[in-house]
Each structure stands twice: as structure tokens, then as C-alpha cells.
Design a protein around this motif. Structure first.
Motif, PDB file in Angstrom:
ATOM      1  N   ARG A  48       1.448  -1.553  -0.120  1.00 31.43           N
ATOM      2  CA  ARG A  48      -0.508  -0.097   0.241  1.00 31.43           C
ATOM      3  C   ARG A  48       0.985   1.128  -0.227  1.00 31.43           C
ATOM      4  O   ARG A  48       0.455   1.914  -0.669  1.00 31.43           O
ATOM      5  CB  ARG A  48      -1.187   0.131   0.991  1.00 31.43           C
ATOM      6  N   ALA A  49       1.692   1.051   1.096  1.00 33.71           N
ATOM      7  CA  ALA A  49       2.599   2.051   0.920  1.00 33.71           C
ATOM      8  C   ALA A  49       3.231   2.719  -0.772  1.00 33.71           C
ATOM      9  O   ALA A  49       3.673   3.792  -0.716  1.00 33.71           O
ATOM     10  CB  ALA A  49       3.991   2.150   2.330  1.00 33.71           C
ATOM     11  N   TYR A  51       2.635   1.703  -3.469  1.00 36.27           N
ATOM     12  CA  TYR A  51       1.666   1.944  -4.170  1.00 36.27           C
ATOM     13  C   TYR A  51       1.374   3.591  -4.135  1.00 36.27           C
ATOM     14  O   TYR A  51       1.521   4.291  -4.998  1.00 36.27           O
ATOM     15  CB  TYR A  51       0.805   1.312  -4.457  1.00 36.27           C
ATOM     16  N   GLN A  52       1.128   3.903  -3.071  1.00 30.66           N
ATOM     17  CA  GLN A  52       0.860   5.503  -2.749  1.00 30.66           C
ATOM     18  C   GLN A  52       2.096   6.239  -2.704  1.00 30.66           C
ATOM     19  O   GLN A  52       1.860   7.450  -3.731  1.00 30.66           O
ATOM     20  CB  GLN A  52       0.035   5.540  -1.586  1.00 30.66           C
ATOM     21  N   GLY A  53       3.237   5.861  -3.057  1.00 31.60           N
ATOM     22  CA  GLY A  53       4.190   6.526  -3.078  1.00 31.60           C
ATOM     23  C   GLY A  53       4.348   6.865  -4.726  1.00 31.60           C
ATOM     24  O   GLY A  53       5.673   8.177  -4.625  1.00 31.60           O
ATOM     25  N   THR A  55       1.977   6.993  -6.825  1.00 29.85           N
ATOM     26  CA  THR A  55       1.430   8.017  -7.183  1.00 29.85           C
ATOM     27  C   THR A  55       1.853   9.127  -7.125  1.00 29.85           C
ATOM     28  O   THR A  55       1.326   9.727  -7.946  1.00 29.85           O
ATOM     29  CB  THR A  55      -0.105   6.867  -7.136  1.00 29.85           C
ATOM     30  N   ALA A  56       2.152   9.196  -5.699  1.00 31.73           N
ATOM     31  CA  ALA A  56       2.312  10.635  -4.951  1.00 31.73           C
ATOM     32  C   ALA A  56       3.119  11.183  -6.316  1.00 31.73           C
ATOM     33  O   ALA A  56       3.131  12.288  -6.715  1.00 31.73           O
ATOM     34  CB  ALA A  56       2.905  11.007  -3.495  1.00 31.73           C
ATOM     35  N   ALA A  78       5.253   8.045   1.670  1.00 32.84           N
ATOM     36  CA  ALA A  78       4.361   7.435   1.834  1.00 32.84           C
ATOM     37  C   ALA A  78       3.572   6.557   3.484  1.00 32.84           C
ATOM     38  O   ALA A  78       2.871   7.940   3.832  1.00 32.84           O
ATOM     39  CB  ALA A  78       3.585   6.540   0.675  1.00 32.84           C
ATOM     40  N   ALA A  82       1.235   8.768   5.746  1.00 33.72           N
ATOM     41  CA  ALA A  82      -0.241   8.204   6.005  1.00 33.72           C
ATOM     42  C   ALA A  82       0.040   8.138   7.227  1.00 33.72           C
ATOM     43  O   ALA A  82      -0.938   7.715   8.428  1.00 33.72           O
ATOM     44  CB  ALA A  82      -0.233   7.218   5.738  1.00 33.72           C
TER      45      ALA A  82
END
Length: 195
Positions: A48-49, A51-53, A55-56, A78, A82
Motif C-alpha cells: 500500500r505504501a 503504491y501510494q508513494g 502514485t504521489a 508514503a 499517512a
């Protein structure tokens, strides 16, 4: 079961330190299940981290990618954004100074090692990688230039007359096979004992 339990825990109003009670017919199975759920939770948290990183940073698309050594820092940032950075060392009480920076650097290298795990190895049906589910793409620096340089292909009759796109496809497949076999040059792999 893994996804169900993970979603149930994520949906708690006051997560605090959530616990799961599972009933089994012996201690060995209960110990195995506890270790398995912990491992799955850590893997989901990391994915999750990451992918979020990505994406950011707008780096999910391989065309705007991120160099592999930056993956650990990206996942860490990320997690920090969060407020979900786990305690990552027995000395986690150290919050300031060189010792804290050293621990953080080691954890980022560890996260880079996790990113390597996401892009190497055999495909799995259970817990597929981010690449397998289409959330992460991998490309190789310089692959387009190599495919476009005709003299590099002069000694390969099968590819000498091929188009640049065909050569690039051949290179991508060959490098993917090598990468999935774990043949990577990375500090996280060669100096893995320093985290």
C-alpha cells in the motif's frame, strides 16, 4: 481469509492495537496462523505504501518511472505521510541525532529490498505482486536507445532487420526474464546484511 481479516481490522473505529482471535485444534496451527497473518499484514502495509508513494510521485507508469534505489525512500515517505511508519528497530526509542538517521536509513534499505521482492521471483496466484495485478510496471533505463541503435544488432541476423519496436519488445522480455530470476545489481541485495 487474509483480505477479510485485513479489511475488518482496517474498518475498526478505534484500532488501537487490534487483535484477532482464531480458534484452531492445536498450538502449532495457531502459531502458524498468527505468523501468517502478521506477515500478510506487513506485506499489505508495504505494498500500500509503495503504491501510494509511486502514485504521489506520478511514477506508477514505467514511462515516468522511478529508479529502484529510490523505491524504499518512496515507500517510507508514503508511510510517513499517512502516519503509519511502524517501529522498525529494537532501538525505536531513538528519535533524534545520527543514531535515528542511521536507523531510518537502514529501514529504507530494507524497504528497497521489499521492492526488489515485488519485481523479482516467480509469479504467484496467492498474493500476486503489484506488477502482476497491473499496478506497477517495470522498464529499463536506456532500452529505447539500445533498440534503436542498428550497429548493436548487426551480429544478430534474426533481429538485424527488425523494427525498433520489435527489438525493444525482445529486450523487454529478455530483461524481464533475467529480473524475475533475481539477477539484479542493487545495494539492497549485495549489502543486505547492513540492515
Amino acid at each position: 481469509t487474509d483480505v477479510l481479516i485485513s479489511n475488518l481490522l482496517a474498518g475498526l473505529q478505534d484500532p488501537g492495537k487490534p487483535r484477532v482471535i482464531a480458534f484452531t485444534d492445536n498450538r502449532q496451527d495457531s502459531a502458524f496462523q498468527a505468523a501468517h497473518l502478521t506477515d500478510v499484514d506487513h506485506r499489505f502495509h508495504f505494498r500500500r505504501a509503495l503504491y501510494q508513494g509511486l502514485t504521489a510521485r506520478q511514477a506508477v507508469d514505467p514511462k515516468h518511472g522511478l529508479a529502484l534505489p529510490e523505491a524504499g525512500r518512496t515507500a517510507f515517505e508514503a508511510m510517513a505521510a499517512a502516519s503509519s511508519v511502524p517501529p522498525f528497530a529494537p532501538e525505536a526509542g531513538v528519535r533524534f541525532g545520527r543514531a535515528a538517521r542511521s536507523l531510518e536509513g537502514a529501514y529504507k534499505r530494507y524497504l528497497t529490498f521489499g521492492a526488489i521482492g515485488e519485481i523479482t521471483g516467480r509469479p504467484r496466484r496467492v498474493q500476486p505482486t503489484l506488477e502482476m495485478v497491473g499496478l506497477l510496471g517495470v522498464t529499463y533505463d536506456g532500452i529505447d536507445e539500445i533498440a534503436d541503435t542498428a550497429e548493436m544488432w548487426a551480429d544478430l541476423p534474426a533481429l538485424r532487420g527488425a523494427s525498433t519496436a520489435q527489438r525493444r519488445d525482445v529486450l523487454q522480455v529478455l530483461l524481464d526474464i533475467i529480473r524475475r530470476a533475481g539477477a539484479l545489481d542493487s545495494d539492497a541485495l549485495s549489502n543486505g546484511d547492513d540492515f
